[in-house]
Design an enzyme around this catalytic site. Structure first.
Site, mmCIF file in Angstrom:
data_model
loop_
_atom_site.group_PDB
_atom_site.id
_atom_site.type_symbol
_atom_site.label_atom_id
_atom_site.label_comp_id
_atom_site.label_asym_id
_atom_site.label_seq_id
_atom_site.Cartn_x
_atom_site.Cartn_y
_atom_site.Cartn_z
ATOM 1 N N GLU A 1 0.790 -1.179 0.050
ATOM 2 C CA GLU A 1 0.068 -0.003 0.012
ATOM 3 C C GLU A 1 0.706 1.172 -0.037
ATOM 4 O O GLU A 1 1.891 1.364 0.810
ATOM 5 C CB GLU A 1 -0.736 0.094 1.282
ATOM 6 N N THR B 1 2.860 2.103 -2.281
ATOM 7 C CA THR B 1 4.219 1.811 -2.527
ATOM 8 C C THR B 1 4.282 2.226 -4.141
ATOM 9 O O THR B 1 5.458 2.275 -4.624
ATOM 10 C CB THR B 1 4.575 0.200 -2.303
ATOM 11 N N GLY C 1 -15.717 4.771 -3.408
ATOM 12 C CA GLY C 1 -15.215 5.426 -2.378
ATOM 13 C C GLY C 1 -14.832 4.461 -1.184
ATOM 14 O O GLY C 1 -14.853 4.691 -0.145
ATOM 15 N N SER D 1 -12.957 3.881 -9.664
ATOM 16 C CA SER D 1 -12.430 5.053 -10.754
ATOM 17 C C SER D 1 -11.645 4.259 -11.782
ATOM 18 O O SER D 1 -11.683 4.686 -13.035
ATOM 19 C CB SER D 1 -11.932 6.126 -10.250
ATOM 20 N N ASP E 1 -3.620 0.542 -9.533
ATOM 21 C CA ASP E 1 -5.118 0.279 -9.518
ATOM 22 C C ASP E 1 -5.584 0.139 -11.126
ATOM 23 O O ASP E 1 -6.019 -0.954 -11.352
ATOM 24 C CB ASP E 1 -6.012 1.582 -9.382
#
Length: 384
Positions: A33, A35, A122, A128, A172
């Site tokens: 996370e 990173t 969220g 997204s 992502d």
């Protein structure tokens, strides 16, 4: 949510059948996370939850967008008018992808788009990125661009960074574009090299739960940007291109060189130790020691809570409650300041853990969480 259902709705809106239907998933990050924007290692996998888009080309420089998940009618935009910072609505994500493609020299002349998504917004599950990747893949296919998945991810990241204004890393979009069913993706965010790591928890009698705390977060908010800027400051003070270049066995010496830069020390410590946690997780999975990754996940949460300081009471309550009721490991996942936590557990303990977390939230007068099992799913693809 079937392809035909989305195609039929497209036809209702635009008066003709779409040229095709595509899907791109949300993701859970198993470990790694904050990173990705430090050129480090991450290990996400795709969720069954996905954004689905029915799309057709246009030749008149017009982009028409509609979403079943947002109130309102069709939004019409001129391609010539697309510019960073001009849109603060949901349409910025698909429009930003069109802008990024055109900025990269690809001749996109317009599109009609209808979208429907089951990725919670969220919740730290990359709703997204799913929206961006499904548009990028559809336009690449329709316009014959032949873009490789890693390049699609890069363009989508540029759309989010520059057009939307959210300083996110590459994880992502790459997860949504490149993950494979039944696998976690070990990604080196510096060179985008990838390894698909088998991750079949059910075969080992295990489950990974996602607990959506219902606390919403937004990457374009200031706190995320502050953490990224702090990491960049740390790299500059240490004379490296990115914090990924600080070796784990050289961490103490690096922190000593930072002196009284307390906040930077904490950020650097998290990133360097988190990269090492990703590598430990990969090694354990390769060795068939899946249960042993549980404590590594829990270590990651402590680092995110205490060093990166991006947890919240709801996330901490999930982790603490799950561990107290037999979970093998638990941590927050995603950008932080809300969103979701993951819980690794024996399959036989799932009902007990779920009930315990729900009761803990009720006792704390928190909004009831949404709990579901995370099963590694396929990445972006054409459906019809």
């Amino acid at each position: 949510m079937g392809a035909q259902q989305v195609a039929d709705r497209f036809a209702e809106l635009y008066g003709a059948a779409p040229e095709g239907v595509w899907a791109a998933p949300g993701r859970v990050n198993l470990i790694g996370e904050h990173t990705d924007y430090n050129d480090g290692f991450v290990m996400p996998f795709a969720l069954p939850h996905q954004a689905v888009a029915a799309v057709s080309r246009r030749t008149d420089g017009v982009l028409r967008l509609h979403s079943d998940d947002i109130g309102g009618g069709v939004v019409q935009l001129g391609l010539a008018d697309l510019a960073p910072g001009t849109d603060r609505q949901w349409t910025a994500y698909p429009a930003g992808v069109v802008w990024a493609l055109r900025e990269a020299g690809h001749e996109i002349t317009g599109a009609d788009v209808h979208l429907s998504s089951t990725v919670p917004t969220g919740a730290g599950l990359s709703s997204s990125a799913a929206l961006e990747v499904v548009i990028a893949l559809a336009l690449s296919d329709l316009y014959g661009l032949g873009l490789p998945r890693w390049k699609l991810a890069r363009l989508c990241q540029r759309a989010e960074n520059v057009y939307v204004g959210a300083p996110t890393g590459i994880m992502d979009q790459t997860a949504s574009a490149c993950c494979e069913q039944g696998h976690a993706l070990f990604l080196d965010t510096r060179d985008l090299s990838q390894r698909q790591i088998p991750f079949d928890l059910a075969a080992e009698g295990l489950r990974l739960l996602v607990v959506d705390t219902q606390v919403k977060h937004a990457h374009s908010g200031g706190e995320y940007g502050k953490r990224r800027a702090g990491c960049e400051k740390g790299a500059a003070l240490l004379g490296v291109d990115a914090l990924r270049d600080i070796p784990y066995d050289g961490l103490d010496a690096a922190l000593a060189r930072l002196g009284d830069e307390e906040e930077v020390v904490r950020l650097v410590r998290h990133v360097v130790t988190e990269d090492q946690r990703v590598e430990r997780t990969v090694a354990l999975l390769h060795a068939g020691e899946t249960r042993a990754i549980g404590p590594v996940l829990t270590e990651g949460h402590a680092s995110l809570r205490d060093d990166f300081r991006i947890s919240c009471p709801e996330l901490d309550l999930v982790v603490d409650t799950a561990l107290a009721h037999g979970a093998l490991g638990a941590r927050m996942t995603g950008g932080g300041f809300g969103g979701s936590a993951i819980v690794l557990a024996e399959a036989t303990d799932v009902d007990t853990l779920t009930k315990a977390v729900q009761e803990a939230f009720a006792a704390a007068a928190f909004t009831a969480p949404r709990v579901f099992e995370a099963v590694p799913a396929a990445g972006a693809r054409r459906l019809a």
